[in-house]
Design an enzyme around this catalytic site. Sequence first.
Site, PDB file in Angstrom:
ATOM      1  N   ARG A  23       0.820  -1.212   0.000  1.00 52.81           N
ATOM      2  CA  ARG A  23       0.000   0.000   0.000  1.00 52.81           C
ATOM      3  C   ARG A  23       0.855   1.264   0.000  1.00 52.81           C
ATOM      4  O   ARG A  23       0.456   2.290  -0.544  1.00 52.81           O
ATOM      5  CB  ARG A  23      -0.949   0.016   1.207  1.00 52.81           C
ATOM      6  CG  ARG A  23      -1.975  -1.080   1.199  1.00 52.81           C
ATOM      7  CD  ARG A  23      -2.920  -0.967   0.011  1.00 52.81           C
ATOM      8  NE  ARG A  23      -3.942  -2.008   0.009  1.00 52.81           N
ATOM      9  CZ  ARG A  23      -3.802  -3.204  -0.569  1.00 52.81           C
ATOM     10  NH1 ARG A  23      -2.669  -3.513  -1.187  1.00 52.81           N
ATOM     11  NH2 ARG A  23      -4.768  -4.094  -0.512  1.00 52.81           N
ATOM     12  N   ASP A  34      14.717   5.665  25.812  1.00 53.51           N
ATOM     13  CA  ASP A  34      13.875   6.247  26.859  1.00 53.51           C
ATOM     14  C   ASP A  34      14.441   5.822  28.208  1.00 53.51           C
ATOM     15  O   ASP A  34      15.086   4.787  28.324  1.00 53.51           O
ATOM     16  CB  ASP A  34      12.423   5.766  26.714  1.00 53.51           C
ATOM     17  CG  ASP A  34      11.456   6.637  27.507  1.00 53.51           C
ATOM     18  OD1 ASP A  34      10.765   7.463  26.887  1.00 53.51           O
ATOM     19  OD2 ASP A  34      11.417   6.517  28.748  1.00 53.51           O
ATOM     20  N   LYS A  92      10.336   1.453  29.244  1.00 55.40           N
ATOM     21  CA  LYS A  92       9.587   1.754  28.014  1.00 55.40           C
ATOM     22  C   LYS A  92      10.347   1.319  26.765  1.00 55.40           C
ATOM     23  O   LYS A  92       9.756   0.807  25.815  1.00 55.40           O
ATOM     24  CB  LYS A  92       9.270   3.249  27.938  1.00 55.40           C
ATOM     25  CG  LYS A  92       8.192   3.683  28.903  1.00 55.40           C
ATOM     26  CD  LYS A  92       7.861   5.160  28.735  1.00 55.40           C
ATOM     27  CE  LYS A  92       6.859   5.591  29.796  1.00 55.40           C
ATOM     28  NZ  LYS A  92       6.573   7.032  29.724  1.00 55.40           N
ATOM     29  N   ASN A 120      10.550  17.302  27.238  1.00 58.05           N
ATOM     30  CA  ASN A 120      11.083  18.511  27.872  1.00 58.05           C
ATOM     31  C   ASN A 120      11.998  19.251  26.917  1.00 58.05           C
ATOM     32  O   ASN A 120      12.589  18.650  26.009  1.00 58.05           O
ATOM     33  CB  ASN A 120      11.821  18.158  29.170  1.00 58.05           C
ATOM     34  CG  ASN A 120      13.054  17.327  28.887  1.00 58.05           C
ATOM     35  OD1 ASN A 120      14.108  17.877  28.608  1.00 58.05           O
ATOM     36  ND2 ASN A 120      12.931  16.006  28.921  1.00 58.05           N
ATOM     37  N   CYS A 169       2.802  18.236  30.313  1.00 54.65           N
ATOM     38  CA  CYS A 169       1.670  17.318  30.183  1.00 54.65           C
ATOM     39  C   CYS A 169       1.318  16.704  31.537  1.00 54.65           C
ATOM     40  O   CYS A 169       0.166  16.352  31.776  1.00 54.65           O
ATOM     41  CB  CYS A 169       1.991  16.220  29.176  1.00 54.65           C
ATOM     42  SG  CYS A 169       2.078  16.815  27.471  1.00 54.65           S
ATOM     43  N   CYS A 187      23.101  27.227  14.743  1.00 52.90           N
ATOM     44  CA  CYS A 187      23.401  26.918  13.336  1.00 52.90           C
ATOM     45  C   CYS A 187      24.120  28.062  12.633  1.00 52.90           C
ATOM     46  O   CYS A 187      24.704  27.850  11.563  1.00 52.90           O
ATOM     47  CB  CYS A 187      22.133  26.520  12.589  1.00 52.90           C
ATOM     48  SG  CYS A 187      20.959  27.855  12.290  1.00 52.90           S
TER      49      CYS A 187
HETATM   50 ZN   LIG Z   1      19.595  28.091  14.124  1.00 55.55          ZN
END
Ligand SMILES: [Zn+2]
Length: 261
Positions: A15, A63, A89, A134, A191, A250
């Site tokens: 698919r 995790d 996890k 986080n 959360c 960057c």
């Molecule tokens: Zn940047």
Amino acid sequence: MPADTPSPGGERYARHEALSLIGAAGQHKLARSSVLVLGCGSLGSAQAMLLARAGIGRLIVADRDFVQLFNLPTQILYDENDVKARAPKAEAAARRLRAINPEIKIEPVVVNVTAGNIEELVGRADLVIDGADNFETRFLLNDAAVKAGKPWVYGGVLGVDGMVLAVRPGVGPCLRCLFELPPAGGRLPTCDAFGVLNAAAVWVASLQVTEAIKILTGAPYEGHKLHTLDIWRGTASPVAAERKPDCSCCGRRNFEFLKPA
Ligand SMILES: [Zn+2]
């Protein structure tokens, strides 16, 4: 890759191969790709499941936590057996993912992500997908990925809202071009305190996985966009996101989050 090359899994990927946006050539690229799922909570569970089903050749699932009962409504890889076993996890995820697709490699890593190990983790994969809960981890990841020139896909969810940004180092903005610094400790709702709708997490994860598949299959680049989602209202708004020439990360390549405090 010739269009008539046999598919990596025969009928399994039929698919996706039928989808002209992927095709047999795209499916082969996915089979040769490796992805690090960094954090396997509500976002990471959905990301890992979709990526495994899509036939990513090697998935690294990282995790630090154990599965708990309150995870089950939002973290779709886990079940009550994992809660009873107090399973890490990463290991519970790997078991489930192997049952879903035994044709790919799954590498669980039980780890607390720090400045000391993020570069090694990022170095293991072609692309990183953000399942962190986080901002400290995300800024670490941003530094490590930009330094290594590796793409990563940011995703955040809170309540019924989410955000997604595909970071292509050297091409588009990084996380710090948009958010100079992580929010000060405790200033941003989480959360844990604010809650999260399971469908919102799956929606954000779905958009992140789509961005990851586009990068890994070499789909035409459509410009830099920060996606903001509100699943309660059913709205998704892409806004243009630009590089900051003087971005600490960057632009000036000052990877301050990787440095010891
Ligand atoms: Zn940047």
